[in-house]
Motif scaffolding. Structure first.
Motif, PDB file in Angstrom:
ATOM      1  N   THR A 262       2.716  -6.267  -0.717  1.00  0.00           N
ATOM      2  CA  THR A 262       2.140  -5.647  -1.912  1.00  0.00           C
ATOM      3  C   THR A 262       1.952  -6.713  -2.996  1.00  0.00           C
ATOM      4  O   THR A 262       2.925  -7.393  -3.352  1.00  0.00           O
ATOM      5  CB  THR A 262       3.048  -4.533  -2.449  1.00  0.00           C
ATOM      6  N   PRO A 263       0.738  -6.877  -3.525  1.00  0.00           N
ATOM      7  CA  PRO A 263      -0.497  -6.231  -3.082  1.00  0.00           C
ATOM      8  C   PRO A 263      -0.983  -6.875  -1.775  1.00  0.00           C
ATOM      9  O   PRO A 263      -0.645  -8.018  -1.466  1.00  0.00           O
ATOM     10  CB  PRO A 263      -1.472  -6.504  -4.219  1.00  0.00           C
ATOM     11  N   LEU A 264      -1.773  -6.122  -1.043  1.00  0.00           N
ATOM     12  CA  LEU A 264      -2.303  -6.600   0.232  1.00  0.00           C
ATOM     13  C   LEU A 264      -3.617  -7.338  -0.021  1.00  0.00           C
ATOM     14  O   LEU A 264      -4.568  -6.769  -0.559  1.00  0.00           O
ATOM     15  CB  LEU A 264      -2.524  -5.418   1.172  1.00  0.00           C
ATOM     16  N   PHE A 297      -5.951  -3.106  -3.641  1.00  0.00           N
ATOM     17  CA  PHE A 297      -5.957  -4.262  -2.761  1.00  0.00           C
ATOM     18  C   PHE A 297      -6.642  -5.435  -3.478  1.00  0.00           C
ATOM     19  O   PHE A 297      -7.527  -5.227  -4.321  1.00  0.00           O
ATOM     20  CB  PHE A 297      -6.711  -3.949  -1.462  1.00  0.00           C
ATOM     21  N   ASN A 450      -0.625  -2.906   8.416  1.00  0.00           N
ATOM     22  CA  ASN A 450      -1.586  -3.367   7.414  1.00  0.00           C
ATOM     23  C   ASN A 450      -2.935  -2.661   7.593  1.00  0.00           C
ATOM     24  O   ASN A 450      -3.561  -2.221   6.631  1.00  0.00           O
ATOM     25  CB  ASN A 450      -1.781  -4.878   7.512  1.00  0.00           C
TER      26      ASN A 450
END
Length: 475
Positions: A262-264, A297, A450
């Motif tokens: 996080t964040p991806l 994201f 993911n």
């Protein structure tokens, strides 16, 4: 939850599971709804070609309800209606793989996938159609006939899991079992506007006792079992159920899944070097990128390494192995369409010359995987096309070598990920001119979480569209 959400056949597997466990709906009610849906729409689309007798289905549903009343331990798919692809073994039924010559090939035991679905408590409704030998991107064969895409009869439902995709899209089962070597889960999901997950090789066990011999090395390296569904969350249920250990598969790997960062960070690739991605396909990727950015994201447009080269290497390995078998089963039993498609595929890429070149190609594959793995350390998710083109017109692999070449050129985004051995999720991102659009989400080995997290975000931001209850639409 109530019937006001729509008929039970249209519910997501996660909602069905919650309703069953809470007692607000019964397994018997769910099974009845799905059987009625199959009776209503399957004659139009020909997705399920081997129905389990309704009496057996309802008896299984009643047992599932009884297990709940008795307080027994329940599996993750308890009472959930599913379909199974007809190229895997189901005890007492023929593993035809769409080939008339195999109509008498009855399985004496369940495949790994069917055994795991049973242990998970799923109720199997029927078995879905494939092209002969599961080798085409079109689902049609001499034994069962053609499966029709419910969005339009003029475009392919995909292959080889076209029957599975159509069954899910039209509500004939909440989750469909499928398998994928060169896109056989992902391309049908793309063509029919549903969700499909290609897990990391080794995560889900695979075994068919009816197989006469072990698969080739590329089939062992590239082929996987996986789920298709009407929501990203349902893919998780399907993967967990199908992924239980089976000692018959020595490639199976026990997985401790990494946490989703996080964040991806997402590497968005609307175009891919060396691939002719059409503008409408790139637009779908950018639309998905904006959706992910809105969901929190971190999205950047940049290129991941080796994806274009990986597709070329895939076809070189495939051509080399195919040329080691002078008289293949397809040539013997496949029928005219399968043989014609194979001829076009073999003409697409010349085989590697000699054992040394083949061994070198396998070594090069390792280098490609290392490079993409290092890239995924910084950007754990890649957002890219499923195919370079919208879904193909029906039977475009039957129109000569040039048409096959155009088709296979378009599938480079699919086969590159097969060669790299990465997990991949296909998510729908709307309907464009009456045809589903979709994107492919890629992550590192065994990081399916993911992909699922991004798939869920896309589902919220771009809700999926399904063919209407009163088919036909374009059929």
């Amino acid at each position: 939850m109530s019937e006001s959400q729509g008929p039970l056949w249209s519910w997501r597997a996660t909602d069905l599971s919650e309703g069953i466990l809470s007692g607000s709906i019964s397994c018997e009610e769910v099974a009845e709804s799905c059987l009625a849906r199959i009776e209503a729409v399957n004659p139009q689309v020909n997705a399920i070609v081997d129905m389990i007798p309704a009496g057996e289905v309802m008896a299984a549903a009643r047992r599932a309800d009884s297990d709940i009343r008795r307080g027994l331990s329940l599996g993750p798919l308890h009472g959930i209606p599913v379909t199974v692809k007809i190229n895997v073994d189901m005890k007492g039924r023929a593993t035809t793989n769409g080939v008339p010559a195999f109509s008498g090939l009855f399985a004496e035991e369940d495949s790994a996938s069917v055994a795991n679905l049973r242990r998970a408590g799923a109720i199997i409704l029927g078995r879905t159609n494939v092209p002969a030998f599961s080798t085409r991107y079109f689902t049609d064969n001499e034994l069962y006939g053609r499966t029709v895409n419910p969005w339009s009869a003029h475009i392919t439902p995909g292959g080889s899991s076209g029957g599975a995709a159509v069954a899910v899209a039209t509500g004939m089962g909440a989750i469909a079992h499928a398998n994928d070597r060169a896109g056989s889960i992902r391309y049908p999901a793309y063509c029919c506007g549903v969700y499909g997950l290609r897990p990391t090789p080794g995560r889900l066990p695979s075994y068919n006792a009816t197989a006469k011999e072990e698969r080739s090395i590329t089939a062992q390296l590239f082929s996987v079992q996986g789920p298709m569904a009407r929501s990203a969350e349902d893919l998780r249920l399907g993967m967990d159920a199908l992924g239980a250990r089976d000692p018959r598969d020595p490639w199976w790997v026990p997985v401790e899944e990494p946490k989703v960062p996080t964040p991806l960070r997402v590497a968005m690739m609307p175009v891919v070097a060396g691939m002719n991605v059409l503008p409408e396909v790139s637009a779908a990727v950018r639309r998905a990128g904006r959706c992910l950015a809105d969901a929190g994201f971190v999205v950047e447009e940049l290129a991941a390494p080796r994806i274009g080269d990986a597709a070329e290497l895939y076809f070189s390995l495939l051509a080399t192995e195919a040329n080691t078998t002078p008289l293949s089963p397809i040539a013997q039993f496949g029928g005219e369409a399968a043989r014609k498609a194979r001829e076009g595929t073999l003409a697409y890429r010349p085989p590697l010359r000699g054992q040394a070149a083949y061994m070198s190609a396998l070594a090069t594959r390792t280098a490609f995987i290392r490079e993409i793995s290092l890239f995924l350390e910084g950007f754990p998710l890649v957002l890219m096309p499923v195919s370079c083109r919208p879904p193909a017109s029906v039977d475009s692999d039957q129109q000569g070598v040039d048409s096959v070449r155009e088709l296979l050129d378009a599938q480079h985004p699919l086969v590159s990920i097969s060669l790299l051995g990465l997990p991949s999720l296909v998510a729908p991102v709307g309907i464009v001119e009456g045809v589903p659009a979709g994107v492919q989400l890629i992550s590192a080995r065994f990081c399916e979480a993911n992909c699922l997290a991004a798939g869920k975000a896309l589902e919220v931001g771009i809700p999926p569209a399904f063919p209407p209850a009163d088919l036909p639409l374009g059929v």
